[in-house]
Design a protein around this motif. Structure first.
Motif, mmCIF file in Angstrom:
data_model
loop_
_atom_site.group_PDB
_atom_site.id
_atom_site.type_symbol
_atom_site.label_atom_id
_atom_site.label_comp_id
_atom_site.label_asym_id
_atom_site.label_seq_id
_atom_site.Cartn_x
_atom_site.Cartn_y
_atom_site.Cartn_z
ATOM 1 N N ALA A 33 -6.610 1.540 -9.960
ATOM 2 C CA ALA A 33 -7.940 1.909 -10.421
ATOM 3 C C ALA A 33 -8.174 3.398 -10.387
ATOM 4 O O ALA A 33 -8.955 3.929 -11.180
ATOM 5 C CB ALA A 33 -9.007 1.186 -9.596
ATOM 6 N N ILE A 48 -6.953 -2.747 -11.420
ATOM 7 C CA ILE A 48 -7.612 -3.210 -12.645
ATOM 8 C C ILE A 48 -6.713 -4.251 -13.308
ATOM 9 O O ILE A 48 -5.540 -3.968 -13.607
ATOM 10 C CB ILE A 48 -7.850 -2.041 -13.614
ATOM 11 N N THR A 73 -4.280 -3.773 -0.349
ATOM 12 C CA THR A 73 -5.698 -3.524 -0.091
ATOM 13 C C THR A 73 -6.269 -2.534 -1.105
ATOM 14 O O THR A 73 -7.468 -2.249 -1.079
ATOM 15 C CB THR A 73 -5.886 -2.959 1.329
ATOM 16 N N ALA A 74 -5.408 -1.976 -1.971
ATOM 17 C CA ALA A 74 -5.857 -1.003 -2.963
ATOM 18 C C ALA A 74 -6.612 -1.709 -4.098
ATOM 19 O O ALA A 74 -6.396 -2.891 -4.380
ATOM 20 C CB ALA A 74 -4.672 -0.233 -3.530
ATOM 21 N N ARG A 75 -7.497 -0.961 -4.739
ATOM 22 C CA ARG A 75 -8.261 -1.512 -5.854
ATOM 23 C C ARG A 75 -7.435 -1.405 -7.132
ATOM 24 O O ARG A 75 -6.923 -0.327 -7.462
ATOM 25 C CB ARG A 75 -9.579 -0.759 -6.010
ATOM 26 N N ASP A 116 0.835 -1.209 0.000
ATOM 27 C CA ASP A 116 0.000 0.000 0.000
ATOM 28 C C ASP A 116 0.866 1.253 0.000
ATOM 29 O O ASP A 116 0.557 2.244 -0.691
ATOM 30 C CB ASP A 116 -0.922 0.002 1.224
#
Length: 359
Positions: free
Chosen positions: A358, A338, A334-336, A247
């Protein structure tokens, strides 16, 4: 010749102090033992550093605590009576008297200051002046150590500097670091260097390095090397969860990207070309150690993780992305993200799952 205990300590023991903060606390304690009514002390040194001009250590007699303060002004020390951070802090202790003396004769020699809880007698003021005179030699040793450490950190980075100071001066196996690796470089740098004056190219590189290295440091990472227009940085896992390092690295990449976007706007107003870049993040192990010839060494990072992150960054242009993330980072963060599919990287046998942030 019978010397006061403070002066004897300065001759016999002070040069062995672990650092300026220990020196200041030890000297203050000796002066109090010699009967001086001290409320606090300050030690200010010139700092041979690209950013920091002065370093001051501030000691409070009541608690024995020493704190450090940094000065970022012009590279010159405030002289006694001119007012400086140390003097202002000492005056803020509610002292009845503040005395400052240069430990030496040169303008940039260390500056010692003391706050007293009552007016000093002539004998006490004389002892402080003598203490500054006797402190010149041990402080010269401490300054030499601090100067060497600062210069090594400025040129080698914190991790490599610690290795050199620790005596690792030969070709040998280094340390294995499990970390998130960040590799970034400028796109089209060769064309830029061929069309711009050397001074403009250096200014562009400095601006790029300021933004990416500043972001890395802000989120707890460390720049290991500048490689041409490229940067290799690490966010060591250590005792924390791997997700925390992942993160932090993604936050650093986002901050660097925001900084570069602002820089491009500024350059556009100046009629200068934009500075497109690519960054890649990967989680793995690398070996960090000395390589080179018997008499010319360099600290460098090697290992499959280093190869992968550099090859992954090479996909930024064909995929039209500024930041790419490996599957190893995606599995922990934990980051979103793609997903961009699996891709074959040059020189890497196994295809790599590739993602992009993302946001």
């Amino acid at each position: 010749m019978l010397l006061p205990a403070t002066l004897a300590w300065l001759i016999d023991e002070a040069s062995a102090a672990a650092g300026p903060e220990r020196f200041l606390a030890g000297l203050g304690a000796q002066l109090i033992a010699d009967g001086l009514p001290l409320a606090g002390g300050a030690l200010t040194l010139a700092a041979p550093h690209p950013i920091v001009a002065r370093r001051s250590w501030l000691w409070r007699a009541e608690t024995g605590v020493v704190i450090e303060a940094l000065g970022f002004g012009a590279l010159e020390l405030a002289r006694p009576g001119q007012g400086d951070l140390g003097r202002d802090w000492l005056a803020g202790l509610g002292a009845a008297a503040v005395q400052e003396n240069i430990a030496g004769s040169a303008p940039d020699d260390p500056l010692l200051g003391w706050a007293a809880s009552r007016p000093l007698t002539e004998d006490e003021a004389t002892l402080l002046r003598e203490a500054a005179r006797f402190a010149a030699a041990p402080l010269a040793v401490l300054v030499a150590r601090a100067t060497l450490a600062a210069l090594l950190e400025a040129y080698l980075g914190r991790r490599s500097a610690a290795q050199v100071l620790g005596g690792k001066l030969r070709r040998q196996i280094g340390e294995t670091i499990r970390a998130v690796l960040l590799y970034g470089d400028l796109r089209g740098f060769t064309a830029l260097s061929e069309t711009q004056a050397p001074e403009a190219v250096v200014a562009a590189l400095d601006a790029w390095f300021d933004r990416i290295a500043g972001a890395v440091h802000a989120f707890g990472g460390e720049v290991l090397k500048f490689i041409g227009d490229g940067v290799l940085a690490v966010f060591p896992i250590g005792d924390r969860p791997a997700s925390a390092a992942c993160d932090a690295a993604l936050n650093a990449a986002a901050a660097a990207g925001a900084g570069m976007a602002h820089l491009d706007q500024t350059r556009a107003r100046q009629g200068l070309p934009q500075l497109p870049f690519g960054m890649a993040l990967h989680l793995g192990e690398m070996l960090w150690g000395n390589i080179g010839t018997a008499d010319r060494l360099d600290f460098t990072a090697i290992g499959p993780a280093v190869n992968l992150v550099s090859r992954l960054e090479g996909l930024c242009r064909p995929l039209g992305r500024s930041v790419l993330v490996s599957g190893a980072v995606a599995a922990e963060t934990t980051a979103r993200l793609i997903p961009l599919g699996d891709h074959t990287l040059r020189g890497i046998a196994t295809p790599c799952a590739v993602f992009t942030p993302a946001g």
